[in-house]
Design a protein around this motif. Sequence first.
Motif, PDB file in Angstrom:
ATOM      1  N   ILE A 133       0.858  -1.179   0.000  1.00 53.59           N
ATOM      2  CA  ILE A 133       0.000   0.000   0.000  1.00 53.59           C
ATOM      3  C   ILE A 133       0.893   1.228   0.000  1.00 53.59           C
ATOM      4  N   HIS A 134       0.533   2.175  -0.861  1.00 51.10           N
ATOM      5  CA  HIS A 134       1.325   3.399  -1.005  1.00 51.10           C
ATOM      6  C   HIS A 134       0.398   4.593  -0.798  1.00 51.10           C
ATOM      7  N   PRO A 135       0.855   5.587  -0.019  1.00 48.53           N
ATOM      8  CA  PRO A 135      -0.060   6.678   0.310  1.00 48.53           C
ATOM      9  C   PRO A 135      -0.161   7.768  -0.755  1.00 48.53           C
ATOM     10  N   ALA A 136      -0.053   7.398  -2.011  1.00 49.06           N
ATOM     11  CA  ALA A 136      -0.210   8.344  -3.127  1.00 49.06           C
ATOM     12  C   ALA A 136      -0.479   7.524  -4.375  1.00 49.06           C
ATOM     13  N   HIS A 140       2.322   9.064  -9.839  1.00 50.68           N
ATOM     14  CA  HIS A 140       2.792  10.443  -9.606  1.00 50.68           C
ATOM     15  C   HIS A 140       3.834  10.570  -8.506  1.00 50.68           C
ATOM     16  N   HIS A 141       3.856   9.614  -7.611  1.00 52.02           N
ATOM     17  CA  HIS A 141       4.811   9.701  -6.498  1.00 52.02           C
ATOM     18  C   HIS A 141       5.234   8.292  -6.089  1.00 52.02           C
ATOM     19  N   GLN A 142       6.545   8.090  -5.954  1.00 50.26           N
ATOM     20  CA  GLN A 142       7.062   6.804  -5.483  1.00 50.26           C
ATOM     21  C   GLN A 142       7.988   7.069  -4.293  1.00 50.26           C
ATOM     22  N   LEU A 144       9.475   7.309  -0.329  1.00 46.45           N
ATOM     23  CA  LEU A 144       9.082   7.826   0.995  1.00 46.45           C
ATOM     24  C   LEU A 144       8.384   9.181   0.898  1.00 46.45           C
ATOM     25  N   HIS A 145       7.807   9.580   2.034  1.00 51.15           N
ATOM     26  CA  HIS A 145       7.287  10.952   2.243  1.00 51.15           C
ATOM     27  C   HIS A 145       6.150  11.364   1.309  1.00 51.15           C
ATOM     28  N   ALA A 146       5.278  10.437   1.021  1.00 56.18           N
ATOM     29  CA  ALA A 146       4.170  10.766   0.101  1.00 56.18           C
ATOM     30  C   ALA A 146       3.187  11.755   0.724  1.00 56.18           C
ATOM     31  N   TYR A 147       2.942  11.664   2.032  1.00 50.68           N
ATOM     32  CA  TYR A 147       2.023  12.630   2.648  1.00 50.68           C
ATOM     33  C   TYR A 147       2.663  14.023   2.704  1.00 50.68           C
ATOM     34  N   GLU A 148       3.961  14.081   2.970  1.00 47.93           N
ATOM     35  CA  GLU A 148       4.674  15.367   2.956  1.00 47.93           C
ATOM     36  C   GLU A 148       4.567  15.994   1.562  1.00 47.93           C
ATOM     37  N   TRP A 149       4.744  15.174   0.550  1.00 44.99           N
ATOM     38  CA  TRP A 149       4.658  15.632  -0.847  1.00 44.99           C
ATOM     39  C   TRP A 149       3.273  16.234  -1.126  1.00 44.99           C
ATOM     40  N   ALA A 150       2.232  15.530  -0.700  1.00 48.11           N
ATOM     41  CA  ALA A 150       0.863  16.040  -0.925  1.00 48.11           C
ATOM     42  C   ALA A 150       0.649  17.334  -0.148  1.00 48.11           C
ATOM     43  N   PHE A 151       1.149  17.360   1.091  1.00 44.45           N
ATOM     44  CA  PHE A 151       0.942  18.540   1.945  1.00 44.45           C
ATOM     45  C   PHE A 151       1.721  19.741   1.410  1.00 44.45           C
ATOM     46  N   GLU A 152       2.989  19.534   1.119  1.00 45.63           N
ATOM     47  CA  GLU A 152       3.829  20.654   0.669  1.00 45.63           C
ATOM     48  C   GLU A 152       3.350  21.235  -0.661  1.00 45.63           C
ATOM     49  N   ASN A 153       2.781  20.384  -1.490  1.00 47.89           N
ATOM     50  CA  ASN A 153       2.261  20.869  -2.778  1.00 47.89           C
ATOM     51  C   ASN A 153       0.801  21.301  -2.683  1.00 47.89           C
ATOM     52  N   ARG A 154       0.273  21.293  -1.452  1.00 48.60           N
ATOM     53  CA  ARG A 154      -1.120  21.703  -1.222  1.00 48.60           C
ATOM     54  C   ARG A 154      -2.075  21.016  -2.207  1.00 48.60           C
ATOM     55  N   PRO A 156      -5.201  19.123  -3.584  1.00 42.75           N
ATOM     56  CA  PRO A 156      -6.578  19.054  -3.099  1.00 42.75           C
ATOM     57  C   PRO A 156      -7.003  17.616  -2.787  1.00 42.75           C
ATOM     58  N   GLU A 157      -6.289  16.670  -3.344  1.00 44.03           N
ATOM     59  CA  GLU A 157      -6.588  15.258  -3.066  1.00 44.03           C
ATOM     60  C   GLU A 157      -5.339  14.420  -3.319  1.00 44.03           C
ATOM     61  N   THR A 158      -5.337  13.233  -2.742  1.00 38.32           N
ATOM     62  CA  THR A 158      -4.305  12.262  -3.101  1.00 38.32           C
ATOM     63  C   THR A 158      -5.004  10.928  -3.292  1.00 38.32           C
ATOM     64  N   LYS A 159      -4.289   9.982  -3.853  1.00 38.61           N
ATOM     65  CA  LYS A 159      -4.916   8.696  -4.153  1.00 38.61           C
ATOM     66  C   LYS A 159      -4.140   7.587  -3.481  1.00 38.61           C
TER      67      LYS A 159
END
Length: 215
Positions: A133-136, A140-142, A144-154, A156-159
């Motif tokens: 399971i991957h949090p993105a 688009h993202h592989q 570590l740090h997938a939630y940081e990536w979503a947060f820093e790029n603001r 609106p959604e992640t998958k």
Amino acid sequence: MKLLTAFEQFQLPALPFGEGREGKLVRLAILLSGRGSNMLALVEATKTGVLKGLAEVVVVFSNKPDAFGLEAAAALGCPIASLPSQGRKREAFDADAAHLLQQYQPDLVVLAGYMRILSPAFIQPFAGRILNIHPADTHHHQGLHAYEWAFENRLPETKITVHLVDEGLDTGPILAQQTVDLRGADTLVEVERRGLAVEHELYARTLAELIQKQN
Ligand code: GRF
């Protein structure tokens, strides 16, 4: 949930001696390196949730003997095993880990925060039967740090993505995805809270659907 080609093609391994799967619990080995919240959700699902009567956790394994998730698994009564990876060469460690896990005869190897890239020595014995399971969205993202990536790029959604594991970093065929609405999530903690809630539900449900479609 959208059904994807890899999901449709997925097959559990045949049982020995031509036995049928009807009524047999699918044997899960869960691998983790840290906190283990996905492991907890999966164990709960086998006991009282969507995986009840479909799957059992035959071992929780870690490459970090002091991982919090191992302790948590033991407290739930799950068999646990560990093998320290620190200082080991990837192929040699993976061969030992695969050998150890094979003793538990898992049908599926379920990565849940297992922080390692797997070499052929691990993948080949369990080819086509390792899930992650991957949090993105892995397109688009592989890594570590997938939630940081979503947060820093603001975003609106992640998958959240459940996928089969191959030798790349989060490159395997996608089995299931679910969108997380991140609008109004003002902190990284809130982004993670929303994402993990979806992870915990999606992983168990995807496994249940994969297993049910075999019968
Ligand atoms: C999760 O976000 C998972 O998607 C990623 O690693 C994290 C593990 O968290 N692969 P936990 O150990 O399951 O709490």
